[in-house]
Design a protein around this motif. Structure first.
Motif, PDB file in Angstrom:
ATOM      1  N   ARG A  31      16.804  -3.724  14.049  1.00 44.70           N
ATOM      2  CA  ARG A  31      15.945  -2.942  13.155  1.00 44.70           C
ATOM      3  C   ARG A  31      14.589  -3.617  12.972  1.00 44.70           C
ATOM      4  N   ALA A  32      14.588  -4.939  12.840  1.00 46.27           N
ATOM      5  CA  ALA A  32      13.326  -5.659  12.646  1.00 46.27           C
ATOM      6  C   ALA A  32      12.446  -5.506  13.879  1.00 46.27           C
ATOM      7  N   ASP A  33      13.047  -5.616  15.045  1.00 46.94           N
ATOM      8  CA  ASP A  33      12.281  -5.450  16.276  1.00 46.94           C
ATOM      9  C   ASP A  33      11.794  -4.012  16.424  1.00 46.94           C
ATOM     10  N   LEU A  34      12.596  -3.088  15.987  1.00 46.52           N
ATOM     11  CA  LEU A  34      12.247  -1.683  16.121  1.00 46.52           C
ATOM     12  C   LEU A  34      11.005  -1.335  15.294  1.00 46.52           C
ATOM     13  N   ASP A  35      10.892  -1.883  14.104  1.00 49.78           N
ATOM     14  CA  ASP A  35       9.714  -1.585  13.285  1.00 49.78           C
ATOM     15  C   ASP A  35       8.447  -2.140  13.938  1.00 49.78           C
ATOM     16  N   LYS A  36       8.556  -3.289  14.577  1.00 48.44           N
ATOM     17  CA  LYS A  36       7.398  -3.865  15.266  1.00 48.44           C
ATOM     18  C   LYS A  36       7.009  -3.020  16.485  1.00 48.44           C
ATOM     19  N   GLN A  37       8.005  -2.504  17.177  1.00 54.49           N
ATOM     20  CA  GLN A  37       7.723  -1.652  18.329  1.00 54.49           C
ATOM     21  C   GLN A  37       7.033  -0.358  17.893  1.00 54.49           C
ATOM     22  N   PHE A  38       7.506   0.229  16.793  1.00 55.19           N
ATOM     23  CA  PHE A  38       6.865   1.439  16.286  1.00 55.19           C
ATOM     24  C   PHE A  38       5.435   1.147  15.824  1.00 55.19           C
ATOM     25  N   ASN A  74      11.558  -0.761   8.432  1.00 53.24           N
ATOM     26  CA  ASN A  74      11.361  -2.010   7.702  1.00 53.24           C
ATOM     27  C   ASN A  74      10.374  -1.758   6.569  1.00 53.24           C
ATOM     28  N   ARG A  75      10.895  -1.513   5.382  1.00 52.22           N
ATOM     29  CA  ARG A  75      10.061  -1.202   4.224  1.00 52.22           C
ATOM     30  C   ARG A  75       9.184  -2.387   3.810  1.00 52.22           C
ATOM     31  N   ASN A  76       9.458  -3.572   4.330  1.00 52.43           N
ATOM     32  CA  ASN A  76       8.677  -4.759   3.988  1.00 52.43           C
ATOM     33  C   ASN A  76       7.554  -5.039   4.979  1.00 52.43           C
ATOM     34  N   ASN A  77       7.328  -4.136   5.909  1.00 52.57           N
ATOM     35  CA  ASN A  77       6.258  -4.313   6.886  1.00 52.57           C
ATOM     36  C   ASN A  77       4.951  -3.811   6.274  1.00 52.57           C
ATOM     37  N   HIS A  78       4.214  -4.728   5.656  1.00 50.79           N
ATOM     38  CA  HIS A  78       2.989  -4.338   4.958  1.00 50.79           C
ATOM     39  C   HIS A  78       1.912  -3.848   5.921  1.00 50.79           C
ATOM     40  N   LYS A  79       1.908  -4.349   7.138  1.00 51.62           N
ATOM     41  CA  LYS A  79       0.910  -3.917   8.121  1.00 51.62           C
ATOM     42  C   LYS A  79       1.120  -2.454   8.504  1.00 51.62           C
ATOM     43  N   ALA A  80       2.382  -2.064   8.659  1.00 50.61           N
ATOM     44  CA  ALA A  80       2.687  -0.676   9.021  1.00 50.61           C
ATOM     45  C   ALA A  80       2.308   0.279   7.894  1.00 50.61           C
ATOM     46  N   ILE A 131      -2.960  12.423   0.262  1.00 55.26           N
ATOM     47  CA  ILE A 131      -1.908  11.852   1.106  1.00 55.26           C
ATOM     48  C   ILE A 131      -2.181  10.363   1.307  1.00 55.26           C
ATOM     49  N   ALA A 132      -3.400  10.042   1.706  1.00 50.83           N
ATOM     50  CA  ALA A 132      -3.776   8.640   1.891  1.00 50.83           C
ATOM     51  C   ALA A 132      -3.726   7.892   0.561  1.00 50.83           C
ATOM     52  N   PHE A 133      -4.166   8.542  -0.501  1.00 54.59           N
ATOM     53  CA  PHE A 133      -4.151   7.947  -1.841  1.00 54.59           C
ATOM     54  C   PHE A 133      -2.750   7.459  -2.187  1.00 54.59           C
ATOM     55  N   LYS A 134      -1.759   8.303  -1.928  1.00 56.17           N
ATOM     56  CA  LYS A 134      -0.360   7.959  -2.212  1.00 56.17           C
ATOM     57  C   LYS A 134       0.068   6.724  -1.411  1.00 56.17           C
ATOM     58  N   HIS A 135      -0.321   6.674  -0.136  1.00 54.69           N
ATOM     59  CA  HIS A 135       0.053   5.537   0.699  1.00 54.69           C
ATOM     60  C   HIS A 135      -0.659   4.258   0.260  1.00 54.69           C
ATOM     61  N   TYR A 136      -1.938   4.384  -0.088  1.00 51.45           N
ATOM     62  CA  TYR A 136      -2.666   3.207  -0.584  1.00 51.45           C
ATOM     63  C   TYR A 136      -2.041   2.681  -1.872  1.00 51.45           C
ATOM     64  N   GLN A 137      -1.683   3.580  -2.771  1.00 50.00           N
ATOM     65  CA  GLN A 137      -1.042   3.163  -4.021  1.00 50.00           C
ATOM     66  C   GLN A 137       0.283   2.466  -3.746  1.00 50.00           C
ATOM     67  N   ASN A 138       1.052   3.017  -2.848  1.00 49.91           N
ATOM     68  CA  ASN A 138       2.328   2.414  -2.477  1.00 49.91           C
ATOM     69  C   ASN A 138       2.097   1.013  -1.917  1.00 49.91           C
ATOM     70  N   PHE A 139       1.079   0.880  -1.074  1.00 56.07           N
ATOM     71  CA  PHE A 139       0.748  -0.428  -0.509  1.00 56.07           C
ATOM     72  C   PHE A 139       0.410  -1.420  -1.619  1.00 56.07           C
ATOM     73  N   ILE A 140      -0.436  -1.027  -2.559  1.00 56.35           N
ATOM     74  CA  ILE A 140      -0.846  -1.911  -3.654  1.00 56.35           C
ATOM     75  C   ILE A 140       0.350  -2.281  -4.521  1.00 56.35           C
ATOM     76  N   GLN A 141       1.175  -1.316  -4.859  1.00 51.77           N
ATOM     77  CA  GLN A 141       2.336  -1.578  -5.711  1.00 51.77           C
ATOM     78  C   GLN A 141       3.304  -2.561  -5.075  1.00 51.77           C
ATOM     79  N   ARG A 142       3.466  -2.464  -3.769  1.00 49.80           N
ATOM     80  CA  ARG A 142       4.478  -3.271  -3.102  1.00 49.80           C
ATOM     81  C   ARG A 142       3.950  -4.563  -2.505  1.00 49.80           C
ATOM     82  N   PHE A 143       2.671  -4.573  -2.085  1.00 48.02           N
ATOM     83  CA  PHE A 143       2.188  -5.715  -1.319  1.00 48.02           C
ATOM     84  C   PHE A 143       0.867  -6.296  -1.819  1.00 48.02           C
ATOM     85  N   GLU A 144       0.518  -6.041  -3.060  1.00 49.53           N
ATOM     86  CA  GLU A 144      -0.737  -6.582  -3.581  1.00 49.53           C
ATOM     87  C   GLU A 144      -0.723  -8.101  -3.443  1.00 49.53           C
TER      88      GLU A 144
END
Length: 103
Positions: free
Chosen positions: A4-11, A38-44, A61-74
């Motif tokens: 699974r970890a390798d799969l997220d990197k491939q995607f 991989n929900r912990n892949n901040h780059k993805a 749509i982008a706003f939601k993703h940016y917020q999710n990024f900030i909440q999880r990986f600030e």
């Protein structure tokens, strides 16, 4: 687990390649799959937000993703965090000017 970890990197890499080839719709699909595996892949997640921001006319749509990024990986990556926070402010401002409030 390891597959699974390798799969997220491939995607993620497939998404970056698709984006470089101007196939943004496919890139978004790959970034979503990467986050799914991989929900912990901040780059993805950041690439998903950034690519959605350029692809979709509806910036919510982008706003939601940016917020999710900030909440999880600030703080995970200072430059990405700063960029995401700035885009959130800009998107809020754009919608406020249109008479809408985005949260």
């Amino acid at each position: 687990m390891y597959g699974r970890a390798d799969l997220d990197k491939q995607f993620l890499l497939s998404g970056i390649i698709a984006k470089e080839e101007f196939n943004v719709k496919v890139a978004i699909k790959f970034f979503k799959e990467s986050v799914k595996y991989n929900r912990n892949n901040h780059k993805a997640l950041f690439q998903l937000a950034l690519t959605s921001d350029t692809y979709y006319k509806d910036k919510k749509i982008a706003f939601k993703h940016y917020q999710n990024f900030i909440q999880r990986f600030e703080g995970e990556n200072k430059k990405l965090t700063l960029y995401a926070k700035n885009r959130i402010k800009e998107i809020k401002k754009e919608y406020f000017i249109k008479g809408e409030i985005v949260e």
